[in-house]
Design a protein around this motif. Structure first.
Motif: not given
Length: 285
Positions: A263-279
């Protein structure tokens, strides 16, 4: 029958409409667990694209495009039901893309993504834009350019030669210089971006079909991820799908769990976690 008459309607189809793109996205498979890789094409020395569009030149080019537009219908993303001979919105898009190409402020995906389509990411006046395009091969690009080059009516206003010239009374066709103009090619993202992917510049591609490159120097470049060398697919898109930022692989923040998605930033990583946690477990595999 020998005396039967055939009516041939020739049309040039450009990119799909925005509604068609959204519909196609809904029918595609899930996203890849890895970040999408991009590259900046290598420009052949002496064949850099040099385009400049001040207000006066842009107006003159628009007026010229109306006069030189080929005499077949153009089906574009702005209007599908009533194809027309010239689309001003396509012309404006072409000017924007040519400005981006001259500044080299774009990157192209290394391979096809969801649905098999490639993508171009470019800087449009400080705003990052993403544009999909077809996954065409070098042979497809060469065939398209050769076909446009073959559609040569000689000089402007000359009738296209026919078996019975009387049948073509009043029908005018433009020369291949109009078909091979940067404006015409840049109006179609499915032709422009694959051409740049394989040839690095329009000047290099058009030189293969007899069009000499411009002698004027290109404008100063505004590169995306300038630390990455041309041709190196080490430019990654941010792992958050809603973010269009691209950066060097080494500048990205990676998921501490799987080390796969970046990710480009911590905020993007946090926003994407709802999807990424399943993968995330899949990434580790």
């Amino acid at each position: 029958a020998a005396d039967a008459k055939v009516r041939l309607v020739v049309a040039y189809g450009r990119a799909r409409t925005e509604a068609e793109e959204l519909k196609a996205d809904k029918n595609t498979q899930k996203r890849s667990t890895r970040n999408r890789a991009f590259l900046r094409p290598v420009v052949r020395p002496g064949f850099a694209d040099a385009f400049a569009f001040p207000k006066e030149a842009r107006q003159a080019a628009r007026d010229n495009a109306y006069k030189k537009q080929p005499t077949f219908r153009v089906c574009c993303r702005h209007e599908r039901k009533t194809p027309q001979s010239f689309c001003e919105a396509c012309f404006d898009d072409a000017c924007r893309r040519l400005d981006v190409v001259a500044r080299r402020a774009y990157v192209l995906s290394e391979s096809g993504g969801v649905g098999g389509r490639h993508a171009a990411v470019y800087d449009n006046g400080g705003t990052l834009m993403e544009e999909p395009f077809g996954a065409y091969g070098l042979g497809d690009v060469d065939t398209a350019l050769a076909t446009l080059a073959a559609a040569d009516g000689g000089t402007e206003g000359t009738r296209f030669p026919g078996r019975d010239d009387a049948q073509f009374e009043g029908a005018t066709f433009v020369s291949n210089r109009a078909f091979l103009s940067p404006f015409f090619i840049a109006s179609d993202p499915n032709l422009l971006w694959p051409t740049l992917y394989y040839y690095g510049s329009l000047a290099n591609a058009l030189s293969r079909v007899g069009v000499d490159p411009a002698k004027t120097p290109p404008p100063p470049p505004t590169l995306l991820a300038p630390s990455v060398k041309d041709g190196d697919a080490s430019i990654l898109a941010c792992g958050h799908d809603a973010c269009r930022k691209v950066a060097a692989r080494t500048a990205m923040m990676r998921c501490s769990r799987c080390k796969g998605r970046a990710y480009c930033s911590a905020s993007c990583q946090k926003a994407d976690w709802k999807i990424h946690r399943n993968e995330c477990v899949e990434c580790k595999k």
